[in-house]
Design a protein around this motif. Structure first.
Motif, mmCIF file in Angstrom:
data_model
loop_
_atom_site.group_PDB
_atom_site.id
_atom_site.type_symbol
_atom_site.label_atom_id
_atom_site.label_comp_id
_atom_site.label_asym_id
_atom_site.label_seq_id
_atom_site.Cartn_x
_atom_site.Cartn_y
_atom_site.Cartn_z
ATOM 1 N N ARG A 454 -8.127 4.018 -20.334
ATOM 2 C CA ARG A 454 -7.563 3.101 -19.342
ATOM 3 C C ARG A 454 -6.577 3.867 -18.473
ATOM 4 O O ARG A 454 -5.688 4.549 -18.976
ATOM 5 C CB ARG A 454 -6.867 1.937 -20.035
ATOM 6 C CG ARG A 454 -7.801 1.099 -20.886
ATOM 7 C CD ARG A 454 -7.081 -0.098 -21.466
ATOM 8 N NE ARG A 454 -6.630 -1.001 -20.418
ATOM 9 C CZ ARG A 454 -5.932 -2.114 -20.664
ATOM 10 N NH1 ARG A 454 -5.599 -2.430 -21.898
ATOM 11 N NH2 ARG A 454 -5.557 -2.888 -19.667
ATOM 12 N N GLN A 455 -6.752 3.752 -17.174
ATOM 13 C CA GLN A 455 -5.864 4.424 -16.234
ATOM 14 C C GLN A 455 -4.976 3.401 -15.548
ATOM 15 O O GLN A 455 -5.409 2.282 -15.268
ATOM 16 C CB GLN A 455 -6.673 5.159 -15.158
ATOM 17 C CG GLN A 455 -7.335 6.430 -15.625
ATOM 18 C CD GLN A 455 -7.997 7.140 -14.457
ATOM 19 O OE1 GLN A 455 -8.525 6.500 -13.562
ATOM 20 N NE2 GLN A 455 -7.970 8.451 -14.461
ATOM 21 N N PRO A 456 -3.732 3.774 -15.252
ATOM 22 C CA PRO A 456 -2.901 2.879 -14.448
ATOM 23 C C PRO A 456 -3.493 2.742 -13.055
ATOM 24 O O PRO A 456 -4.005 3.710 -12.486
ATOM 25 C CB PRO A 456 -1.544 3.592 -14.415
ATOM 26 C CG PRO A 456 -1.857 5.027 -14.685
ATOM 27 C CD PRO A 456 -3.032 5.017 -15.620
ATOM 28 N N GLN A 457 -3.465 1.535 -12.516
ATOM 29 C CA GLN A 457 -4.016 1.282 -11.187
ATOM 30 C C GLN A 457 -2.905 1.263 -10.144
ATOM 31 O O GLN A 457 -1.789 0.827 -10.412
ATOM 32 C CB GLN A 457 -4.776 -0.048 -11.174
ATOM 33 C CG GLN A 457 -6.001 -0.053 -12.077
ATOM 34 C CD GLN A 457 -7.005 1.022 -11.689
ATOM 35 O OE1 GLN A 457 -7.477 1.066 -10.550
ATOM 36 N NE2 GLN A 457 -7.326 1.903 -12.633
ATOM 37 N N CYS A 458 -3.232 1.736 -8.977
ATOM 38 C CA CYS A 458 -2.247 1.843 -7.900
ATOM 39 C C CYS A 458 -1.718 0.463 -7.515
ATOM 40 O O CYS A 458 -2.503 -0.430 -7.162
ATOM 41 C CB CYS A 458 -2.885 2.513 -6.682
ATOM 42 S SG CYS A 458 -1.751 2.788 -5.320
ATOM 43 N N PRO A 459 -0.393 0.246 -7.555
ATOM 44 C CA PRO A 459 0.177 -1.043 -7.161
ATOM 45 C C PRO A 459 -0.085 -1.331 -5.681
ATOM 46 O O PRO A 459 -0.226 -0.402 -4.876
ATOM 47 C CB PRO A 459 1.680 -0.865 -7.424
ATOM 48 C CG PRO A 459 1.777 0.298 -8.357
ATOM 49 C CD PRO A 459 0.632 1.189 -8.014
ATOM 50 N N PRO A 460 -0.131 -2.608 -5.297
ATOM 51 C CA PRO A 460 -0.452 -2.974 -3.907
ATOM 52 C C PRO A 460 0.469 -2.334 -2.873
ATOM 53 O O PRO A 460 0.000 -1.890 -1.820
ATOM 54 C CB PRO A 460 -0.308 -4.506 -3.908
ATOM 55 C CG PRO A 460 -0.554 -4.906 -5.326
ATOM 56 C CD PRO A 460 -0.007 -3.801 -6.160
ATOM 57 N N GLU A 461 1.795 -2.284 -3.159
ATOM 58 C CA GLU A 461 2.703 -1.736 -2.154
ATOM 59 C C GLU A 461 2.473 -0.234 -1.958
ATOM 60 O O GLU A 461 2.605 0.292 -0.849
ATOM 61 C CB GLU A 461 4.172 -2.004 -2.528
ATOM 62 C CG GLU A 461 4.685 -1.261 -3.754
ATOM 63 C CD GLU A 461 4.398 -1.970 -5.064
ATOM 64 O OE1 GLU A 461 4.975 -1.571 -6.084
ATOM 65 O OE2 GLU A 461 3.600 -2.939 -5.057
ATOM 66 N N LYS A 462 2.081 0.457 -3.037
ATOM 67 C CA LYS A 462 1.799 1.887 -2.902
ATOM 68 C C LYS A 462 0.444 2.109 -2.233
ATOM 69 O O LYS A 462 0.267 3.066 -1.473
ATOM 70 C CB LYS A 462 1.863 2.571 -4.268
ATOM 71 C CG LYS A 462 3.272 2.600 -4.852
ATOM 72 C CD LYS A 462 3.377 3.481 -6.082
ATOM 73 C CE LYS A 462 4.834 3.552 -6.561
ATOM 74 N NZ LYS A 462 5.015 4.453 -7.718
ATOM 75 N N GLU A 463 -0.502 1.234 -2.509
ATOM 76 C CA GLU A 463 -1.794 1.334 -1.829
ATOM 77 C C GLU A 463 -1.621 1.180 -0.324
ATOM 78 O O GLU A 463 -2.212 1.926 0.470
ATOM 79 C CB GLU A 463 -2.763 0.270 -2.346
ATOM 80 C CG GLU A 463 -4.100 0.296 -1.610
ATOM 81 C CD GLU A 463 -5.126 -0.656 -2.201
ATOM 82 O OE1 GLU A 463 -6.149 -0.896 -1.527
ATOM 83 O OE2 GLU A 463 -4.915 -1.147 -3.333
ATOM 84 N N LYS A 464 -0.784 0.216 0.076
ATOM 85 C CA LYS A 464 -0.538 0.004 1.502
ATOM 86 C C LYS A 464 0.091 1.249 2.128
ATOM 87 O O LYS A 464 -0.296 1.677 3.223
ATOM 88 C CB LYS A 464 0.378 -1.207 1.692
ATOM 89 C CG LYS A 464 0.645 -1.549 3.156
ATOM 90 C CD LYS A 464 1.574 -2.746 3.290
ATOM 91 C CE LYS A 464 0.915 -4.010 2.804
ATOM 92 N NZ LYS A 464 1.774 -5.203 3.062
ATOM 93 N N ALA A 465 1.053 1.853 1.423
ATOM 94 C CA ALA A 465 1.719 3.046 1.946
ATOM 95 C C ALA A 465 0.751 4.224 2.044
ATOM 96 O O ALA A 465 0.793 5.006 3.003
ATOM 97 C CB ALA A 465 2.909 3.409 1.060
ATOM 98 N N ILE A 466 -0.132 4.363 1.057
ATOM 99 C CA ILE A 466 -1.117 5.452 1.079
ATOM 100 C C ILE A 466 -2.101 5.251 2.224
ATOM 101 O O ILE A 466 -2.466 6.197 2.933
ATOM 102 C CB ILE A 466 -1.853 5.539 -0.272
ATOM 103 C CG1 ILE A 466 -0.885 6.004 -1.367
ATOM 104 C CG2 ILE A 466 -3.040 6.497 -0.185
ATOM 105 C CD1 ILE A 466 -1.446 5.893 -2.772
ATOM 106 N N ARG A 467 -2.524 4.011 2.435
ATOM 107 C CA ARG A 467 -3.442 3.732 3.544
ATOM 108 C C ARG A 467 -2.790 4.043 4.893
ATOM 109 O O ARG A 467 -3.456 4.523 5.820
ATOM 110 C CB ARG A 467 -3.900 2.273 3.500
ATOM 111 C CG ARG A 467 -4.918 1.978 2.393
ATOM 112 C CD ARG A 467 -5.294 0.505 2.358
ATOM 113 N NE ARG A 467 -6.264 0.211 1.324
ATOM 114 C CZ ARG A 467 -7.593 0.236 1.491
ATOM 115 N NH1 ARG A 467 -8.088 0.546 2.678
ATOM 116 N NH2 ARG A 467 -8.410 -0.046 0.494
ATOM 117 N N GLU A 468 -1.489 3.767 5.002
ATOM 118 C CA GLU A 468 -0.777 4.105 6.239
ATOM 119 C C GLU A 468 -0.781 5.610 6.466
ATOM 120 O O GLU A 468 -0.937 6.085 7.598
ATOM 121 C CB GLU A 468 0.657 3.574 6.176
ATOM 122 C CG GLU A 468 0.759 2.062 6.318
ATOM 123 C CD GLU A 468 2.176 1.547 6.131
ATOM 124 O OE1 GLU A 468 3.069 2.377 5.861
ATOM 125 O OE2 GLU A 468 2.380 0.334 6.249
ATOM 126 N N ALA A 469 -0.626 6.368 5.380
ATOM 127 C CA ALA A 469 -0.683 7.825 5.489
ATOM 128 C C ALA A 469 -2.080 8.273 5.918
ATOM 129 O O ALA A 469 -2.229 9.157 6.769
ATOM 130 C CB ALA A 469 -0.299 8.469 4.162
#
Length: 476
Positions: A454-469
């Motif tokens: 089981r892997q930790p999944q990217c939290p929504p706020e971090k996903e949004k920041a990564i997508r912005e990058a």
């Protein structure tokens, strides 16, 4: 000279209380302590008038006394807006322009955006001025695409600016509806003028749009680039590589003295600006490519390409060992390193020295008086290279460019996310979002070790920041 904002926890000028001559001495000594063992450190190049040098201003809107709209900067280590009427570092014309913006916005009864509640209209104002041309740009950043009474706002702004002796060249509305600390959004609408301003730097004219990277200290940039081109000792016969080229300012400055210039830059918007700037200035011997500098030069070196001179102007984190190794494989006679961080410069010099390059001398340049930042130009040279082994053209058509089509490396994505959102993200999270966006990831990269893992999944706020990058680097 003292500033009232210092007592209010501004934090923007940590060295302001120190005599300017002492500031210069301190910065020069810092450079000497870090890189002096590699070569002589020449006297630092300071400013005659070390105030009001910033040709770009970003102001954040907030509610002031009596419910009126005010604007300023965040106080140090906080998200509290510190109202700013004038600043010792900012161009005085832009101080007056910002006063006019506030007056016009108040006349239109615009409300400041509240990032906690997600309410309000106006978020930030970005101002730019062409120092040589005097042209002024106003970019109003709004949380909604509709700007009520836009024509009235422009009319009021132009009138308020004129009363203060300022002529506004263009007004742009930028729409940023995301919950983010990033200032600019994706959508823009020109409300007045052409949507860009012009400025002249080192004899070349540049079109500056809201998103363009352009050095904030015009006078010292001319000093910095002048030193860099002088150090290159160009005769008109050289093939020049301009790595981390931004909008092409160093490469275009050098183009008059070189046979061919090739610029490489990760930011696709900057590359488009560089291509346009070359065309506008009639420069026909310069080409620019959107790619990660490390991947690009690695591919070029592997293909046996050579350069006579390499300019490198990396970000604060410096270059990469792979980039530096590829520099050595390309075997330029001279490398001109323009550094904005003497710590990473010293680290990279250790590598370049092992690769056979010797520092001829360092010249610090004070680009940001009253702050701790310092730029340094260093020339590195190598022994004579057999000219028969040097190709005089880059045969880019024969190069496999596929390896860097997927944009920025993980380290730069992490740095961007941290800088613009304050969040730290892992390689695992980045690879997860890459897969979601359909971006190719190594076949087994960051996959679970077993199906039951089981892997930790990217939290929504971090996903949004990564997508912005990803958007910033042109990956999606």
């Amino acid at each position: 000279m003292d500033c009232k904002l210092r007592a209010k926890n501004c934090g923007g000028c940590p060295l302001l209380g120190l005599d300017y001559a002492a500031q210069l001495k301190q910065k020069e000594e810092k450079v000497r302590a870090l890189v002096g063992k590699y070569g002589p450190v020449h006297p630092i190049r300071g400013m005659e008038q070390p105030y009001h040098y910033r040709n770009k201003v970003i102001s954040t809107f907030a509610t002031g006394w009596g419910g009126k709209l005010t604007s300023g900067i965040y106080a140090a280590n906080s998200h509290k807006v510190l109202p700013v009427e004038s600043c010792l570092l900012q161009d005085e014309v832009l101080d007056k322009t910002m006063q006019a913006v506030r007056a016009a916005a108040n006349a239109c009864r615009y409300q400041p955006y509240d990032e906690d509640k997600g309410t309000g209209l106006v978020r930030h104002c970005l101002l730019r001025r062409g120092v040589a041309t005097g042209q002024v740009m106003v970019v109003l950043v709004t949380a909604q695409p509709v700007l009520p009474g836009a024509k009235n706002f422009v009319k009021a702004l132009l009138a308020e600016a004129a009363q203060r002796g300022v002529t506004v060249t263009t007004v742009v509305q930028n729409v940023n509806s995301r919950k983010t600390s990033v200032v600019l959004g994706e959508a823009e609408k020109v409300l007045y003028g052409k949507g860009f301003i012009l400025d002249t730097l080192c004899g070349k004219t540049y079109a500056i749009s809201p998103r363009s990277f352009y050095q904030i200290n015009h006078a010292q940039t001319e000093v910095l680039y002048g030193l860099a081109v002088e150090a290159a000792k160009l005769t008109g016969k050289e093939v020049v590589l301009d790595a981390y080229c931004g909008i092409g300012t160093i490469g275009l400055t050098a183009a008059d003295h070189a046979k061919q210039v090739v610029g490489v830059e990760l930011n696709r918007d900057a590359v488009q600006d560089a291509i346009g700037n070359a065309r506008h200035n009639g420069v026909k011997n310069a080409r620019f490519f959107a790619a990660d500098a490390t991947f690009w030069i690695r591919e070029a070196a592997a293909a046996g390409e050579k350069a006579d001179v390499i300019f490198m102007d990396p970000p604060r984190e410096g270059s990469t060992p792979e980039f530096l190794a590829s520099v050595a494989r390309m075997a330029p006679k001279r490398v001109v390193y323009v550094s904005c961080n003497p710590v990473t410069l010293a680290r990279d010099l250790a590598t370049l020295t092992k690769l056979g390059y010797k520092a001829e001398g360092f010249t610090p340049v004070d680009m940001f008086p009253h702050t701790e930042h310092i730029e340094t130009v260093v020339l590195l040279s190598k022994g004579e290279v057999d000219s028969k082994k040097i190709r005089v053209e880059f045969s880019l058509e024969d190069m496999d460019m596929s390896e860097f089509q997927d944009g920025a490396p993980y380290t730069q994505i992490k740095d961007y996310v941290l800088e613009h959102s304050g969040l730290k993200v892992s390689n695992l999270y980045i690879s997860q979002i890459k897969r979601k966006c359909g971006i190719e990831v190594g076949k087994n990269y960051n996959l679970p070790k077993s199906e039951d893992s089981r892997q930790p999944q990217c939290p929504p706020e971090k996903e949004k920041a990564i997508r912005e990058a990803f958007k910033y680097f042109g990956m999606i």
